[in-house]
Design a protein around this motif. Structure first.
Motif, mmCIF file in Angstrom:
data_model
loop_
_atom_site.group_PDB
_atom_site.id
_atom_site.type_symbol
_atom_site.label_atom_id
_atom_site.label_comp_id
_atom_site.label_asym_id
_atom_site.label_seq_id
_atom_site.Cartn_x
_atom_site.Cartn_y
_atom_site.Cartn_z
ATOM 1 N N ASP A 17 -3.669 -25.719 -7.320
ATOM 2 C CA ASP A 17 -3.314 -26.020 -8.637
ATOM 3 C C ASP A 17 -1.681 -26.077 -8.568
ATOM 4 N N GLY A 18 -1.246 -27.176 -8.488
ATOM 5 C CA GLY A 18 0.193 -27.450 -8.453
ATOM 6 C C GLY A 18 0.843 -26.956 -7.246
ATOM 7 N N ILE A 19 0.161 -27.224 -6.047
ATOM 8 C CA ILE A 19 1.096 -26.731 -4.783
ATOM 9 C C ILE A 19 2.202 -27.445 -4.428
ATOM 10 N N SER A 20 3.266 -26.688 -4.036
ATOM 11 C CA SER A 20 4.006 -27.471 -3.661
ATOM 12 C C SER A 20 4.709 -26.676 -2.374
ATOM 13 N N LEU A 21 4.664 -27.376 -0.977
ATOM 14 C CA LEU A 21 4.924 -26.802 0.263
ATOM 15 C C LEU A 21 5.011 -27.971 1.235
ATOM 16 N N GLY A 22 5.582 -27.512 2.396
ATOM 17 C CA GLY A 22 5.771 -28.690 3.459
ATOM 18 C C GLY A 22 5.617 -28.079 4.905
ATOM 19 N N VAL A 23 5.391 -29.080 5.795
ATOM 20 C CA VAL A 23 5.222 -28.840 7.204
ATOM 21 C C VAL A 23 6.502 -29.728 7.980
ATOM 22 N N ALA A 24 7.250 -28.991 8.642
ATOM 23 C CA ALA A 24 8.338 -29.574 9.532
ATOM 24 C C ALA A 24 7.840 -29.733 11.106
ATOM 25 N N ALA A 25 8.725 -30.504 11.863
ATOM 26 C CA ALA A 25 8.390 -30.333 13.101
ATOM 27 C C ALA A 25 8.603 -29.023 13.887
ATOM 28 N N GLY A 26 7.645 -28.734 14.775
ATOM 29 C CA GLY A 26 7.396 -27.577 15.368
ATOM 30 C C GLY A 26 6.883 -26.301 14.680
ATOM 31 N N ASP A 27 6.873 -26.532 13.461
ATOM 32 C CA ASP A 27 6.182 -25.409 12.589
ATOM 33 C C ASP A 27 4.830 -25.006 13.229
ATOM 34 N N ARG A 28 4.434 -23.880 13.381
ATOM 35 C CA ARG A 28 3.281 -23.021 13.474
ATOM 36 C C ARG A 28 2.698 -22.075 12.632
ATOM 37 N N CYS A 185 1.036 -18.416 15.640
ATOM 38 C CA CYS A 185 1.572 -18.957 14.291
ATOM 39 C C CYS A 185 2.940 -18.033 13.952
ATOM 40 N N GLU A 186 3.841 -18.459 13.528
ATOM 41 C CA GLU A 186 5.140 -17.968 12.905
ATOM 42 C C GLU A 186 5.117 -17.661 11.292
ATOM 43 N N ARG A 187 4.081 -18.481 10.710
ATOM 44 C CA ARG A 187 4.281 -18.291 9.127
ATOM 45 C C ARG A 187 2.791 -18.335 8.878
ATOM 46 N N THR A 188 2.321 -17.517 7.735
ATOM 47 C CA THR A 188 0.967 -17.717 7.188
ATOM 48 C C THR A 188 0.921 -17.925 5.831
ATOM 49 N N TRP A 189 -0.151 -18.763 5.600
ATOM 50 C CA TRP A 189 -0.302 -19.263 4.244
ATOM 51 C C TRP A 189 -1.653 -18.806 3.721
ATOM 52 N N VAL A 191 -4.371 -18.820 0.917
ATOM 53 C CA VAL A 191 -4.827 -19.729 -0.347
ATOM 54 C C VAL A 191 -5.676 -18.785 -1.265
ATOM 55 N N ASP A 192 -5.230 -18.561 -2.292
ATOM 56 C CA ASP A 192 -5.957 -17.549 -3.275
ATOM 57 C C ASP A 192 -5.797 -17.973 -4.742
ATOM 58 N N ARG A 193 -6.784 -18.109 -5.429
ATOM 59 C CA ARG A 193 -6.939 -18.645 -6.693
ATOM 60 C C ARG A 193 -6.020 -19.919 -6.991
ATOM 61 N N GLY A 194 -6.055 -20.865 -6.295
ATOM 62 C CA GLY A 194 -5.586 -22.048 -6.513
ATOM 63 C C GLY A 194 -3.976 -22.182 -6.256
ATOM 64 N N GLN A 195 -3.542 -20.995 -5.473
ATOM 65 C CA GLN A 195 -2.131 -20.962 -5.153
ATOM 66 C C GLN A 195 -2.208 -20.843 -3.709
ATOM 67 N N VAL A 196 -0.903 -21.091 -3.106
ATOM 68 C CA VAL A 196 -0.765 -20.616 -1.555
ATOM 69 C C VAL A 196 0.468 -19.897 -1.508
ATOM 70 N N HIS A 197 0.098 -18.603 -1.094
ATOM 71 C CA HIS A 197 1.301 -17.579 -0.890
ATOM 72 C C HIS A 197 1.775 -17.661 0.554
ATOM 73 N N SER A 198 2.884 -17.598 0.825
ATOM 74 C CA SER A 198 3.406 -17.789 2.181
ATOM 75 C C SER A 198 4.241 -16.731 2.887
ATOM 76 N N ALA A 199 3.822 -16.180 3.930
ATOM 77 C CA ALA A 199 4.658 -15.065 4.456
ATOM 78 C C ALA A 199 4.953 -15.450 6.134
ATOM 79 N N GLU A 200 6.054 -14.872 6.245
ATOM 80 C CA GLU A 200 6.475 -14.818 7.525
ATOM 81 C C GLU A 200 5.704 -14.209 8.593
ATOM 82 N N GLY A 201 5.566 -14.658 10.013
ATOM 83 C CA GLY A 201 4.881 -13.960 10.842
ATOM 84 C C GLY A 201 3.456 -14.389 10.982
ATOM 85 N N GLY A 202 2.494 -13.942 11.799
ATOM 86 C CA GLY A 202 1.225 -14.307 12.086
ATOM 87 C C GLY A 202 0.352 -13.307 11.147
ATOM 88 N N TYR A 203 -0.806 -13.357 11.608
ATOM 89 C CA TYR A 203 -1.770 -12.612 10.613
ATOM 90 C C TYR A 203 -1.515 -10.982 10.491
#
Length: 230
Positions: A17-28, A185-189, A191-203
């Motif tokens: 629901d209205g997700i704004s995010l991006g993937v850049a070169a080298g992202d994990r 991974c260096e970042r974790t997304w 997916v919960d209730r239509g939104q994507v929450h981002s956190a630095e680091g792995g699991y």
């Protein structure tokens, strides 16, 4: 790749629901969430194979995307699927990376074996090998460790991390394998209730961030209830 206020629903259920995010070169990036939350739909949007109901998906022209869905439609022999039509024993045997892919993911399987006679797990390995055998700018992997043993998972983790660090290939992984998410991974997304929450680091870092987020939400709810009582 960038998503701008992208939304996707199936029937009456909104997955994103209205997700704004991006993937850049080298992202994990690791993607987690409950079953049915929309993780595969998010990867489909990033791959350009799922059309958003609203919003837009933009990507660099000529971007080489490798996408591993949970289902495959493979035909031909193993060699034709992994290395291209007409492949038998050469030239892939001269390529150390190609030899490693065959040895780690498809041990004991000859390149001239038809994929139609393989088991579901073997077909899954062939699909993953085909994805890794060619150069990509972005790898989108939906549960890549299904049907892999511990040794193959360990090899895959090192391969993906090396690929991102040395060849600036972006990697986005949907997985329940905690070690893979922590190592790669260096970042974790989430997916919960239509939104994507981002956190630095792995699991592991995600688990800590999630606990803190839940604590903050509970504190806010207590304040709301106290205000309502007053």
């Amino acid at each position: 790749i960038s998503l701008e206020r992208a939304a996707k629903a199936y029937a009456h259920r909104t997955l994103l629901d209205g997700i704004s995010l991006g993937v850049a070169a080298g992202d994990r990036i690791g993607v987690v969430g409950r079953n049915g939350a929309g993780k595969s739909t998010l990867l489909g949007l990033l791959a350009g194979l799922v059309v958003p109901d609203t919003g837009r998906v933009a990507m660099t022209a000529g971007l080489r995307i490798g996408y591993l869905p949970q289902a495959d439609q493979l035909t031909g022999t193993i060699g034709e699927t992994v290395f291209g039509s007409g492949t038998t024993t050469t030239p892939w045997e001269a390529d150390p990376r190609a030899r490693a892919i065959m040895a780690e993911l498809l041990p004991g399987l000859a390149v001239d074996v038809p994929v139609t006679g393989l088991s579901g797990g073997e077909r899954r390995r062939v699909a993953l090998a085909a994805l890794l055998a060619s150069e990509r700018d972005v790898l989108l992997l939906d549960e890549p460790t299904n049907h892999l043993d511990i040794e193959a998972i360990d090899w895959l983790g090192h391969h993906l991390r090396d690929r991102a660090e040395n060849r600036h290939c972006a990697v986005v992984i949907v997985s329940h394998d905690r070690w893979l998410l922590d190592y790669v991974c260096e970042r974790t997304w989430e997916v919960d209730r239509g939104q994507v929450h981002s956190a630095e680091g792995g699991y592991s870092a995600y688990v800590l961030a999630e606990a803190e987020r839940e604590r903050s939400e509970e504190a806010a709810e207590r304040r709301r209830r106290n205000l309502a009582r007053k």
